[in-house]
Motif scaffolding. Sequence first.
Motif, PDB file in Angstrom:
ATOM      1  N   ILE A 352      -0.930  20.986 -43.655  1.00 45.21           N
ATOM      2  CA  ILE A 352      -0.936  22.360 -42.719  1.00 45.21           C
ATOM      3  C   ILE A 352      -2.006  23.046 -41.751  1.00 45.21           C
ATOM      4  CG2 ILE A 352      -1.696  24.836 -43.196  1.00 45.21           C
ATOM      5  CD1 ILE A 352       0.906  24.340 -44.750  1.00 45.21           C
ATOM      6  N   VAL A 353      -3.627  21.863 -41.838  1.00 39.10           N
ATOM      7  CA  VAL A 353      -4.634  21.160 -41.235  1.00 39.10           C
ATOM      8  C   VAL A 353      -4.766  20.923 -39.657  1.00 39.10           C
ATOM      9  CG1 VAL A 353      -6.920  20.377 -40.733  1.00 39.10           C
ATOM     10  CG2 VAL A 353      -6.293  20.891 -43.592  1.00 39.10           C
ATOM     11  N   ALA A 354      -3.347  19.832 -40.003  1.00 39.55           N
ATOM     12  CA  ALA A 354      -3.042  19.677 -39.048  1.00 39.55           C
ATOM     13  C   ALA A 354      -2.194  19.971 -37.321  1.00 39.55           C
ATOM     14  CB  ALA A 354      -2.374  17.784 -38.923  1.00 39.55           C
ATOM     15  N   ARG A 355      -1.080  20.857 -38.476  1.00 39.21           N
ATOM     16  CA  ARG A 355      -0.317  22.359 -37.527  1.00 39.21           C
ATOM     17  C   ARG A 355      -1.309  22.698 -36.986  1.00 39.21           C
ATOM     18  NH1 ARG A 355       4.767  23.254 -36.843  1.00 39.21           N
ATOM     19  NH2 ARG A 355       4.693  21.093 -36.340  1.00 39.21           N
ATOM     20  N   VAL A 356      -2.343  23.159 -37.968  1.00 39.94           N
ATOM     21  CA  VAL A 356      -3.366  24.587 -37.271  1.00 39.94           C
ATOM     22  C   VAL A 356      -3.754  23.971 -35.956  1.00 39.94           C
ATOM     23  CG1 VAL A 356      -5.213  25.469 -38.009  1.00 39.94           C
ATOM     24  CG2 VAL A 356      -3.128  25.420 -39.290  1.00 39.94           C
ATOM     25  N   ALA A 357      -4.004  22.624 -35.879  1.00 36.43           N
ATOM     26  CA  ALA A 357      -4.362  21.951 -34.714  1.00 36.43           C
ATOM     27  C   ALA A 357      -3.716  21.891 -33.697  1.00 36.43           C
ATOM     28  CB  ALA A 357      -5.265  20.714 -34.603  1.00 36.43           C
ATOM     29  N   TRP A 358      -2.299  21.865 -33.782  1.00 35.94           N
ATOM     30  CA  TRP A 358      -1.524  21.485 -32.515  1.00 35.94           C
ATOM     31  C   TRP A 358      -0.611  23.961 -32.449  1.00 35.94           C
ATOM     32  CZ3 TRP A 358       0.283  17.890 -30.282  1.00 35.94           C
ATOM     33  CH2 TRP A 358       0.152  16.688 -30.701  1.00 35.94           C
ATOM     34  N   MET A 359      -1.142  24.489 -33.011  1.00 36.54           N
ATOM     35  CA  MET A 359      -1.066  25.453 -32.338  1.00 36.54           C
ATOM     36  C   MET A 359      -1.251  26.225 -31.261  1.00 36.54           C
ATOM     37  SD  MET A 359      -0.596  27.354 -35.903  1.00 36.54           S
ATOM     38  CE  MET A 359       0.206  28.890 -35.406  1.00 36.54           C
ATOM     39  N   PRO A 360      -2.796  25.426 -30.762  1.00 36.79           N
ATOM     40  CA  PRO A 360      -3.372  26.046 -29.607  1.00 36.79           C
ATOM     41  C   PRO A 360      -1.920  25.365 -28.634  1.00 36.79           C
ATOM     42  CG  PRO A 360      -5.065  25.400 -30.719  1.00 36.79           C
ATOM     43  CD  PRO A 360      -3.794  25.111 -31.858  1.00 36.79           C
ATOM     44  N   VAL A 361      -1.680  23.966 -28.372  1.00 38.09           N
ATOM     45  CA  VAL A 361      -0.885  23.006 -28.028  1.00 38.09           C
ATOM     46  C   VAL A 361      -0.084  24.321 -27.808  1.00 38.09           C
ATOM     47  CG1 VAL A 361       0.058  21.170 -27.254  1.00 38.09           C
ATOM     48  CG2 VAL A 361      -2.673  21.061 -28.491  1.00 38.09           C
ATOM     49  N   PHE A 362       1.070  24.369 -28.837  1.00 43.43           N
ATOM     50  CA  PHE A 362       2.000  24.842 -28.528  1.00 43.43           C
ATOM     51  C   PHE A 362       1.683  26.900 -28.055  1.00 43.43           C
ATOM     52  CE2 PHE A 362       3.306  23.492 -32.927  1.00 43.43           C
ATOM     53  CZ  PHE A 362       3.845  22.237 -32.869  1.00 43.43           C
ATOM     54  N   ALA A 363       0.806  26.725 -28.027  1.00 39.63           N
ATOM     55  CA  ALA A 363       0.603  28.432 -27.531  1.00 39.63           C
ATOM     56  C   ALA A 363       0.178  28.211 -25.690  1.00 39.63           C
ATOM     57  CB  ALA A 363      -0.803  29.228 -27.674  1.00 39.63           C
ATOM     58  N   ALA A 364       0.011  27.099 -25.271  1.00 36.36           N
ATOM     59  CA  ALA A 364      -0.190  26.814 -24.373  1.00 36.36           C
ATOM     60  C   ALA A 364       0.493  26.855 -23.535  1.00 36.36           C
ATOM     61  CB  ALA A 364      -1.792  26.166 -23.618  1.00 36.36           C
ATOM     62  N   LEU A 365       1.671  25.451 -23.729  1.00 38.79           N
ATOM     63  CA  LEU A 365       3.049  25.267 -23.406  1.00 38.79           C
ATOM     64  C   LEU A 365       3.988  26.958 -23.159  1.00 38.79           C
ATOM     65  CD1 LEU A 365       4.452  22.290 -25.737  1.00 38.79           C
ATOM     66  CD2 LEU A 365       3.399  22.499 -22.983  1.00 38.79           C
ATOM     67  N   LEU A 366       3.292  27.760 -24.330  1.00 40.70           N
ATOM     68  CA  LEU A 366       4.514  29.160 -24.641  1.00 40.70           C
ATOM     69  C   LEU A 366       4.061  29.591 -23.193  1.00 40.70           C
ATOM     70  CD1 LEU A 366       6.792  31.492 -25.289  1.00 40.70           C
ATOM     71  CD2 LEU A 366       4.561  31.575 -27.228  1.00 40.70           C
ATOM     72  N   VAL A 367       2.419  29.772 -22.760  1.00 42.64           N
ATOM     73  CA  VAL A 367       2.250  30.442 -21.503  1.00 42.64           C
ATOM     74  C   VAL A 367       3.199  29.455 -20.504  1.00 42.64           C
ATOM     75  CG1 VAL A 367       0.096  30.929 -20.007  1.00 42.64           C
ATOM     76  CG2 VAL A 367      -0.165  30.793 -22.716  1.00 42.64           C
ATOM     77  N   GLY A 368       2.601  28.528 -20.404  1.00 40.68           N
ATOM     78  CA  GLY A 368       3.690  27.887 -19.753  1.00 40.68           C
ATOM     79  C   GLY A 368       4.725  28.094 -18.985  1.00 40.68           C
ATOM     80  N   ILE A 369       5.393  28.715 -20.454  1.00 42.98           N
ATOM     81  CA  ILE A 369       7.417  28.789 -20.192  1.00 42.98           C
ATOM     82  C   ILE A 369       6.897  29.696 -20.053  1.00 42.98           C
ATOM     83  CG2 ILE A 369       9.094  29.059 -21.469  1.00 42.98           C
ATOM     84  CD1 ILE A 369       7.956  25.780 -22.684  1.00 42.98           C
ATOM     85  N   ALA A 370       6.359  30.973 -20.398  1.00 42.76           N
ATOM     86  CA  ALA A 370       6.367  32.357 -19.540  1.00 42.76           C
ATOM     87  C   ALA A 370       6.113  32.106 -19.074  1.00 42.76           C
ATOM     88  CB  ALA A 370       5.553  32.694 -20.562  1.00 42.76           C
ATOM     89  N   ARG A 371       5.626  31.621 -17.712  1.00 47.23           N
ATOM     90  CA  ARG A 371       4.837  31.620 -16.551  1.00 47.23           C
ATOM     91  C   ARG A 371       6.713  31.565 -15.411  1.00 47.23           C
ATOM     92  NH1 ARG A 371       0.906  28.316 -13.286  1.00 47.23           N
ATOM     93  NH2 ARG A 371       1.417  29.509 -11.493  1.00 47.23           N
ATOM     94  N   TYR A 372       7.597  31.392 -15.902  1.00 45.63           N
ATOM     95  CA  TYR A 372       9.168  30.323 -14.951  1.00 45.63           C
ATOM     96  C   TYR A 372       9.600  31.877 -16.533  1.00 45.63           C
ATOM     97  CZ  TYR A 372       7.012  27.224 -13.127  1.00 45.63           C
ATOM     98  OH  TYR A 372       5.475  26.168 -12.123  1.00 45.63           O
ATOM     99  N   ALA A 373      10.285  31.573 -17.618  1.00 48.02           N
ATOM    100  CA  ALA A 373      10.958  32.338 -18.563  1.00 48.02           C
ATOM    101  C   ALA A 373      10.718  33.812 -18.019  1.00 48.02           C
ATOM    102  CB  ALA A 373      11.043  31.808 -20.106  1.00 48.02           C
ATOM    103  N   ARG A 374       9.984  34.192 -17.680  1.00 43.82           N
ATOM    104  CA  ARG A 374       9.546  35.841 -18.117  1.00 43.82           C
ATOM    105  C   ARG A 374      10.508  36.248 -17.176  1.00 43.82           C
ATOM    106  NH1 ARG A 374       8.859  40.035 -17.971  1.00 43.82           N
ATOM    107  NH2 ARG A 374       7.350  41.720 -17.685  1.00 43.82           N
ATOM    108  N   ARG A 375      11.200  35.873 -15.936  1.00 41.62           N
ATOM    109  CA  ARG A 375      11.979  36.732 -15.457  1.00 41.62           C
ATOM    110  C   ARG A 375      13.175  36.688 -15.142  1.00 41.62           C
ATOM    111  NH1 ARG A 375      12.907  30.954 -11.326  1.00 41.62           N
ATOM    112  NH2 ARG A 375      10.818  31.088 -11.767  1.00 41.62           N
ATOM    113  N   PHE A 376      13.416  36.722 -16.630  1.00 40.29           N
ATOM    114  CA  PHE A 376      14.579  36.902 -17.452  1.00 40.29           C
ATOM    115  C   PHE A 376      14.645  38.150 -17.727  1.00 40.29           C
ATOM    116  CE2 PHE A 376      15.357  31.803 -17.203  1.00 40.29           C
ATOM    117  CZ  PHE A 376      16.543  32.348 -16.768  1.00 40.29           C
ATOM    118  N   GLU A 377      13.378  38.464 -18.336  1.00 35.62           N
ATOM    119  CA  GLU A 377      12.896  39.598 -19.013  1.00 35.62           C
ATOM    120  C   GLU A 377      12.697  41.054 -18.746  1.00 35.62           C
ATOM    121  OE1 GLU A 377      10.274  41.072 -22.785  1.00 35.62           O
ATOM    122  OE2 GLU A 377       9.927  39.141 -22.068  1.00 35.62           O
TER     123      GLU A 377
END
Length: 409
Positions: A352-377
Motif C-alpha cells: 500500500i505504501v509503495a502503491r501510494v508512492a506510484w500514484m503521482p506517476v499515474f496522475a502525471a501520465l493521466l494529465v499527459g494522456i488527457a492533453r490528447y484524449a480530451r478531444r473526444f470529450e
Amino acid sequence: MSASATLAPLRKAAERIERQTPAHRDRAVDGLRALALLAVPTGHWLVGGFTLDTGGGLHNASPLTALGGLAPASWVLQMLGIFFLVGGYASALSFRRRTGSVGAWLKGRMVRLGRPVLGVTAVWALAAPVLYAAGVPEATLRTGATLVIQPLWFVGVYAVVTALTPYCVRAAGRLGGWAALPLIGSVALVDLLRYGPPAESVPSWLSLLNILPGWLFAYQLGVAWGEGRIGRRGAWLLLTGGGLLFAVLLTVFHYPASMVGVPGAARTNSHPPSLLVPALAAAQSGAAVLLRDRIAGLLARPAVWAPVVVINLCAMTILCWHQTAMLAAAVPGSFAGELAGLTTAPDSPGWIVARVAWMPVFAALLVGIARYARRFEGPPAEGRRAPAVRRTVAGLLAAGFAVFALGLA
C-alpha cells in the motif's frame, strides 16, 4: 526563480477562470462532482494491483483479498452515489432550461457520453495489435483490456438513467424526495429474495434487477434536489436513515464490508448493487445537501475553484482513461520484473505504501494522456460531425475491442 514567480501563471489562470465563471454557476454541485470524479481513479489505483506470471504477463489482483481491514476505505472512496446525485441535479436544471424537444435534449446528452467511450475503445483496438507485435504478452493485453472496459459499465448505466430524466422530473414534482423510496424498496426486495430464506430457489439472474433501481436511487434524489424538493429536514433524514440502514446491514445482516468487489468473495455489494449501495448513497446525499453552503463558500476562492473547473471539463476523460494511465506505467514496468507497488503481489501493508508512492506517476501520465484524449470529450470541431465512414470504422473498432475485453475472442 522565486516561488511567487513560479506560481504567477497559475494565479493568472485561476483569476481568468474566475472572471469567466457565470454568477449563477452552482459551485457546490461542481465541487461535489469533482470530488466524486477524483475518487474513481484514486480507488481504482489503490485496489488495482497486479501479479506477474512466469512469462512476464500481468494479471489483476486486489489488496482487499489479503488486507480485509482496508474495506472501510471503500466507504469513503465509493462516491458514485454523489456522482449520480449531482448528475440528477444538473440534469433536472438542464431539462428545465432546454429550448428544443426532449428528444434533442437526450441526443445531446448521449453524444456527450458516447464520444469519449468510443474514443478510448477505438484507440485501444488499434493499440493492442501494435503492443502485441512489440512483445507485450497476450495475458497483459487481456488484463489491460479488462481494466479499460471495467469503468465503462458506469457510462452505460448513467446513459439509461439520463434517458429517464423526464419521468424522474415528473415523479419529483409529485412526490419530492419520496419518489426515490420505491427504488430502494425494490433493491431491498431483491436482496431479501437472493440472500434470505428463498435464496436456494432463486435464479442467479434475479440480482440483475438491482442494477437500475440501485443506481437510479441517487439520481432521483438529485432530480428532487434540483427541483427544490429536498431541504435540510429531508437531508437530515437521508443522512441519519441511510447511516443507520448501512450500519444495520453490516452488523446485523452481515453484508460484505467492502463497497467494491473482492476477488474470490462469494458476495459483492457493487456488481450488481446490493442494498448497501443506496444506503450509503442516501447518507452521502444527505451530507452533500447539508454541506452545500460551506462547499460553495470554500469554492468562492479562485485558487480552489480553478481546479474544480478543470476536473469537470475533463470528467469523461478521467473516467475513460485513468486505467490506461496506470497501465502506461505497469506494462513497461512488467519488462523490468517485480517493482514494489506496481508489479508485485498486493499482499502486505508495504505494498500500500509503495502503491501510494506510484500514484503521482499515474496522475502525471493521466494529465499527459488527457492533453490528447480530451478531444473526444468536446463536440466535433467547428460543430461538424465526423464523416459516416470514420464513425463506422470507430464503432467497429470499439465493438471489436469490447469483444476482446469481455473474453469472447
